[in-house]
Each structure stands twice: as C-alpha cells, then as structure tokens.
Motif scaffolding. Structure first.
Motif, mmCIF file in Angstrom:
data_model
loop_
_atom_site.group_PDB
_atom_site.id
_atom_site.type_symbol
_atom_site.label_atom_id
_atom_site.label_comp_id
_atom_site.label_asym_id
_atom_site.label_seq_id
_atom_site.Cartn_x
_atom_site.Cartn_y
_atom_site.Cartn_z
ATOM 1 N N GLY A 183 0.785 -1.224 0.000
ATOM 2 C CA GLY A 183 0.000 0.000 0.000
ATOM 3 C C GLY A 183 0.815 1.270 0.000
ATOM 4 O O GLY A 183 0.281 2.363 0.161
ATOM 5 N N ARG A 184 2.116 1.150 -0.196
ATOM 6 C CA ARG A 184 2.941 2.361 -0.202
ATOM 7 C C ARG A 184 2.847 3.069 -1.551
ATOM 8 O O ARG A 184 3.061 4.273 -1.638
ATOM 9 N N LEU A 185 2.578 2.314 -2.581
ATOM 10 C CA LEU A 185 2.390 2.929 -3.894
ATOM 11 C C LEU A 185 0.941 2.777 -4.322
ATOM 12 O O LEU A 185 0.258 1.834 -3.915
ATOM 13 N N LYS A 186 0.494 3.701 -5.145
ATOM 14 C CA LYS A 186 -0.868 3.624 -5.659
ATOM 15 C C LYS A 186 -1.064 2.327 -6.434
ATOM 16 O O LYS A 186 -0.134 1.807 -7.058
#
Lengths: 223, 223
Positions: A166-169
């Motif tokens: 979930g750190r990147l879109k």
DNA sequence: TACGTATGAGAACAGTGTTAATACAAAATC
DNA sequence: GATTTTGTATTAACACTGTTCTCATACGTA
C-alpha cells in the motif's frame, strides 16, 4: 542396465599427464581470452568502439590481430562480451542497493539512486549498454538470457511489494517500473551527455526534485 | 562624410551578366549541397551513420565521392548538417505544441506529448540527435547557436509560467524543466530501443501513469 | 616415428575516409 | 578574340579498417 565403465581407482601416468596437459592448455586459452577482453575493454572505454581497431587491441597484448578471431567471432562479439560484463556489474550494483534495510519505498529510492550512480561512475559502459548499442539489451547469445532482464526484475519486484503493502498507488507493477526506469535512464543519460551542466551539486538538486515528483507529484494541490 | 560611390542608376551589360552568372552558379552550388544533404540523410536514416560510405552517397546522386568534400568538410560535418535539420524540425514540433490554448499545465502536457511523438515518428533522427551523437547537442558551429537550447527554452518558459501562476509547486524552473525533459527523454529512448515492448497501447498506459506521477505523484497518501 | 590438431602469423581482399594531382569548362582580363 | 584565372569534378593514391585464406610451427596422440 549395466554400467559401461566402472570408476577407475587408478589412472595410468599417461592418462594423468594427458589430463593435466589438457587442463593447462585450456587454462592458457581462457587466460588469453580474458587478456583480450581486458585489453579491448580498456581501449574501448577510453577511445570508444569505433575508435579502436582489432590490430590495436592485438598490439596491446602482443599478438597478431587474427589471433583475436580464434577467441571471438568478430569485433561486435568482442564488444558484446564487454557490454555483458558491464551488465553483470550493473546487476550487482542494483541487487546490492535493493538489499538495503527499510520499507519497500526506501529500497526503491536506493535502487534508483544506484542506477544513476552506476551510470555516472561508468559513463562509457553506460553509453555502450544503454545509449549506443542498446540492441544488446534484449539480445540473447549462446543461451545467456537477455542481460537487462535481471536488473529490471529487481526493480519490478520492489515495486510490486510497494504496491502490495500500500505504499504505492494501485496499478500495473510493470508499467510503474517502466516509468521509474525511464526516469532513471533519462536523468542518467542526460547527465552523461552534458556533464558540464550536471555538476554534483546540480545533480543532487535534480534527484531531489525527481524524488519529490515521484512521491507527491509536481502540482501544487493547495490551489 | 562624402559617399565613396554613388548608387549607379545603370549598370553596364557586362556587369549585369557577371552578376547574373554569379548568381546562377551560386544557386547551382546550393542546389547540389541540398542534393547531397538529402541523399545522405535518406541513406543515414535508413542504414545508420556507420553503415553508409561517402562513395555510396556520391553514387546515389551521380557524383564522385570527392565532390562531397567541396560542400562539406568531412563525413562528420555532413552528419551534423543532417542532425541540425532534425533539430529544426524538433523545435518546430515543440513550438507548435506549446501554442495550444489552455493554461500552462495543459500546454506543458502538450509539449511533453509532442516530444515523445517526435521521437517515435523519427526514431533514427532521435537516435542521432539524442542518443548516439549527443555531442552535437551543445556544439556550436559556424555561428549557429547550440541547437538544442531553443527547444529547452520553450519548455522552461512554460514551466516558469506554470510556477508563476501557481499551477506548479514553487521551485527553480530550470531544475523542474530538466526533470521533465529527462522523463520525456527516458520514455522516448526506451521506446525506441525496445519497440516490441512499447506498443501503441502500452505506450499510452505509460504516458498516462507518467502524467499522473508528474501531477500528483505515485505515493498513495491515504495510508 | 608419423599423424592429426590446435595455435599463431603474414599476406591478401574489399572496403573506408580523406587528400593530392589533374583535367576541363566557364569566367574574367587583356 | 585570345589568354589567363578561377571553380568544379574526377582519378589515383594513401593509410587505414574488419575479416579471411594460407601457411608454419608446436603439441598431444598413436
């Protein structure tokens, strides 16, 4: 099914000599191959591919030009071997950078920085690998897999993790990796093309803005 | 201060003939120059710089190879002339794209898209200009200003406007422009290097993700 | 010893960019 | 109009290039 030949406990002296002698000759051949590669590499990296002739390479190691052809098919093949070495080093650099501790995002940063660093520390390698002879990038020779793939997969792996955690879109990891790759390549090749404009200080500024762009974009959302 | 020579209302016929004849010959010379350039361009763009010899160029236009040297100093100079043409076209494309109506941000998008488009429509031009012979990028010859500067300034101008109108985050316009330039260059050169992987569909995806990254970053801020 | 094989070198080939010497036509000058 | 000068194009040549062919030599094998 009976074994055709039992493992012989003892070899005849003749056999041993033959074996040792064969090994010695093979070793010598390999050594010469490496010598050629090293000489050619040094010359190519100093004067460029077109700037060096087979005769010059041969002279540097004290052989005739024709001898090189007993070890490498032609000049292009020789260059490929050198570029391949470059890819190995490149892969090592990126692999090492990816093993940094931290969350996927900081590892991604580390890999991107390593990418640019490699290019700046080995500009001619980088030129040969990614700018002038990019036809080698995806070429397979003699059962070696396309050399670039490995490095790209390091990147893609981290991006996948970063998305999963979930750190990147959300998005296609391959597409996102490609975009990041393109950014790294763009900065690196520009810096190599125009080193005057890309002082160390300047490059840090650019890297910082780039990171900011990757992370939170360039648009001012307050307006 | 007396004029040294009064404007003669009439020229002698001899003078007129001399003048016309001179003009005719100059025109013929220019025409041949253009013919050489065109032939060389077509051949370079089809077979690459190293793949074409001076003799082949000469043969194409029905002249001897040495004639070329009366119009261009050497092969490199000839290539420079062709690359320079490429830059003119490139500048035109970017200039046109920058004149699209809308706020600075959409004009910026338009210019970036035009950049990539130019590279994909003229891959060999692009290779010669930005990948293989980037030494031409900043080279001045015969009082022509460095050809790349103009295009970069188009970009920088729009970025400056975008910052001033608050559409882009505050920052050094040159740095921001350089980063955007690098992104465009990265995508374009990768697409040229590996056209197989960059289908039209794929490229659109990448462009879209890139735009999103430029605008609002890649990080998911909700977490 | 003789034989086959691997390793090296030299000569040669077709081609390269480039220059010097030369032929020829057109223009300029007398 | 004849002659000199100038501009243009060509041929021959030079020093290279990558590469191949032919040959000599040394070595492992029988």
């Amino acid at each position: 099914m009976p074994q055709k030949r039992r493992a012989p406990v003892r070899q005849s002296t003749a056999e041993r000599i033959r074996h040792v002698s064969r090994a010695r000759r093979e070793k010598a051949k390999e050594e010469l191959s490496r010598n050629i590669l090293q000489a050619a590499g040094a010359l190519f990296l100093k004067h460029g591919y077109e700037g060096i002739s087979m005769r010059q390479i041969a002279e540097k190691i004290g052989y005739s030009a024709t001898t090189i052809y007993r070890h490498y098919e032609n000049k292009d093949d020789l260059l490929f071997a050198i570029v391949y070495e470059g890819f190995v080093k490149f892969n090592q650099a990126l692999g090492k950078a990816s093993k940094v501790s931290g969350d996927p995002l900081s590892r991604l940063k580390s890999v991107c920085a390593a990418y640019v660093m490699f290019g700046l520390k080995n500009p001619i390698y980088y030129q040969l690998m990614f700018m002038q002879r990019f036809d080698f990038l995806f070429e397979k020779r003699s059962a070696q897999q396309a050399p670039m793939i490995a490095s790209f997969e390091v990147m893609q792996q981290i991006v996948t993790e970063a998305i999963q955690t979930g750190r990147l879109k959300r998005g296609d990891p391959e597409t996102t990796s490609t975009v990041l790759w393109a950014v790294g390549h763009g900065i690196t090749s520009l810096a190599i093309a125009d080193p005057k404009r890309f002082s160390k200080r300047r490059l840090e500024e650019i890297m910082q803005v780039t990171m900011q762009m990757i992370l939170s974009g360039l648009v001012d959302a307050r307006r």
